[in-house]
Design an enzyme around this catalytic site. Structure first.
Site, PDB file in Angstrom:
ATOM      1  N   ASP A 257       0.863  -1.186   0.000  1.00 24.21           N
ATOM      2  CA  ASP A 257       0.000   0.000   0.000  1.00 24.21           C
ATOM      3  C   ASP A 257       0.897   1.233   0.000  1.00 24.21           C
ATOM      4  O   ASP A 257       2.040   1.160  -0.446  1.00 24.21           O
ATOM      5  CB  ASP A 257      -0.959  -0.029   1.192  1.00 24.21           C
ATOM      6  CG  ASP A 257      -2.286   0.680   0.906  1.00 24.21           C
ATOM      7  OD1 ASP A 257      -2.243   1.886   0.589  1.00 24.21           O
ATOM      8  OD2 ASP A 257      -3.348   0.047   0.975  1.00 24.21           O
ATOM      9  N   HIS A 280       2.179   1.870  -3.186  1.00 22.60           N
ATOM     10  CA  HIS A 280       1.248   2.780  -3.855  1.00 22.60           C
ATOM     11  C   HIS A 280       1.745   4.215  -3.858  1.00 22.60           C
ATOM     12  O   HIS A 280       0.968   5.138  -4.121  1.00 22.60           O
ATOM     13  CB  HIS A 280      -0.127   2.700  -3.196  1.00 22.60           C
ATOM     14  CG  HIS A 280      -0.804   1.368  -3.361  1.00 22.60           C
ATOM     15  ND1 HIS A 280      -2.077   1.115  -2.882  1.00 22.60           N
ATOM     16  CD2 HIS A 280      -0.394   0.218  -3.951  1.00 22.60           C
ATOM     17  CE1 HIS A 280      -2.401  -0.142  -3.162  1.00 22.60           C
ATOM     18  NE2 HIS A 280      -1.396  -0.698  -3.818  1.00 22.60           N
TER      19      HIS A 280
END
Length: 462
Positions: A257, A280
């Protein structure tokens, strides 16, 4: 004829005054960005750790082994850790020691403060979490190692905090849509604390977020390694919420993430020399979920390298929120094969169902991107997707060069205003337009004229 000439001169004077006002506005914004800077933090010196036998130079060693910890990775050492913590917390100049070469199985635990002065938490061994979600205490559903109400504490060492997260990831709805969407523990939390330093630790394989800094002030993190597989869901690296005066430097983060996520009520956040990937990217948000208020101000990233991430420098907000994101600067960032290198997304919707169209939004303004270079997987190297009713404003681009080996890169703008100077590639002329939806392609040198820009920012919250 003379009257026409005088009218013409007056008109020129008005135009000149307006242009000067625009130029002044431009440079005053740039001056504000320059006032945001990252100061080098002093290196944290390792304290003189006393011998395992006792006390020296005023420091008192509190070794978890002395309180019955087995350190075999199988026996439950939670109570030994709590007994050692009670002693260390109550003793001035104590060193809470997790010794090297051993594995300590510890269940969900809150280490409560406040504590006596000059406490050092020295983690040189490995602390592991139980690996079975069904056995986790439901009263501590979102925490594993939680440190609460500390002041002036130093965390350091060459040890590992291992969340044993693989079964948690397998049970995530993001791995399998038939699974229920549930929260999971954070490996390390520093909550409601101040004047904290964290140096040199490795945090890996967390159940969800790895390291959360919550409701805290003056936290310095340096030389920390955060690691989890790129497909591990919701495993943010360092997550900052409701905190001020936080410095992250010389950290290497690769997870499933956001490498770094900064959410509501956070300000004066400074990051320097950050390596990110997989993951991310580096994100502000999400903000504004469920019509909430999100405020993030004064964020600086100076010197970062992002490799193979699904986003680069991202601001993400939900429709329907309120508040603002303001005074953010991204400087000296190198990208390698990154999707969405520069992105503002005010239509963020991390939901199994379609999000409703809503008119209110977090206001996004005064965002600078400077010296951003590298390669992208995306055709839209820069994307500014902003609210129709609360447009993004004061977006400043300087010395941007983003390329793709496969496609011609472009910039997408929707309800976004700003300007560029120096070389900007792909061109971002769409920022200077009043049109709602525009795409710019190609190169742009410094513009001869600069259009006015507002002070809007929109953000979203995770």
């Amino acid at each position: 004829m003379d009257r026409l000439f005088i009218l013409f001169l007056n008109l020129l004077m008005v135009v000149h005054a307006a242009a000067n006002k625009i130029e002044y506005g431009k440079f005053s914004i740039l001056e504000e960005f320059e006032s945001l800077h990252v100061e080098e933090e002093n290196e944290v010196e390792d304290p003189d750790i006393p011998s395992w036998a006792g006390q020296r130079d005023g420091k008192v060693l509190v070794n978890v082994d002395s309180f019955g910890a087995a350190g075999d990775g199988i026996s439950d050492d939670t109570q030994a850790f709590l007994k050692a913590w009670a002693m260390a917390c109550a003793t001035p100049k104590a060193v809470f020691l997790v010794p090297p070469g051993r594995r300590y199985l510890v269940n969900a635990t809150r280490f409560n403060g406040p504590c006596s002065d000059k406490l050092v938490i020295q983690i040189d061994g490995t602390i592991v979490a139980p690996n079975e979600p069904s056995n986790w205490d439901p009263k501590s559903a979102r925490i594993w190692l939680d440190f609460y109400k500390l002041n002036g504490v130093l965390f350091q060492g060459n040890g590992i905090i291992d969340g044993s997260g693989s079964k948690w990831w397998a049970a995530s709805c993001k791995k399998n849509k038939t699974n229920p969407c549930r929260g999971a523990p954070t490996a390390l939390t520093i909550d409601s604390s101040s004047s904290i330093k964290v140096k040199g630790l490795t945090i890996q394989n967390s159940q969800q977020m790895h390291f959360v800094i919550s409701r805290s002030d003056s936290v310095q993190v340096s030389g920390v390694l955060v690691s989890a597989p790129g497909d591990s869901p919701n495993t943010d690296g360092i997550h900052i919420t409701e905190s001020t005066n936080v410095v992250l430097q010389d950290c290497k983060i690769g997870t499933g993430d956001d490498c770094v996520s900064i959410v509501n009520a956070s300000s004066n956040i400074k990051m320097k020399r950050i390596f990110c990937g997989p993951g991310h990217g580096i994100s502000i948000g999400s903000l504004g979920k469920d019509n909430s208020t999100g405020i993030v101000t004064k964020v600086v990233l100076d010197t970062a390298f992002l490799r193979e991430t699904t986003n680069g420098l991202r601001i993400k907000t939900w429709q329907g929120g309120s508040g603002y994101v303001r005074a953010v600067r991204f400087d000296n960032v190198r990208m390698e094969n990154v999707a969405n290198p520069i992105i503002i997304d005010q239509f963020y919707c991390d939901s199994p169902t379609t999000c409703q169209i809503q008119t209110s939004a977090v206001k996004i303004s005064q965002i600078m991107y400077r010296n951003i270079t590298g390669t992208t997987k995306s055709e839209q190297a820069m994307k500014f997707a902003c609210s129709d009713t609360v447009p993004c404003s004061d977006i400043v681009l300087s010395n941007i060069n983003l390329e793709s080996e496969d496609v011609t890169v472009e910039t997408y703008c929707h309800s976004a205003e700003g300007f560029g100077y120096g070389v900007v590639h792909p061109s971002a002329d769409c920022l200077s337009s009043q049109d709602k939806d525009l795409i710019s392609i190609g190169w742009a040198q410094e513009a001869a004229t600069v259009r006015p820009i507002d002070e809007h920012i929109v953000h979203t919250e995770l």
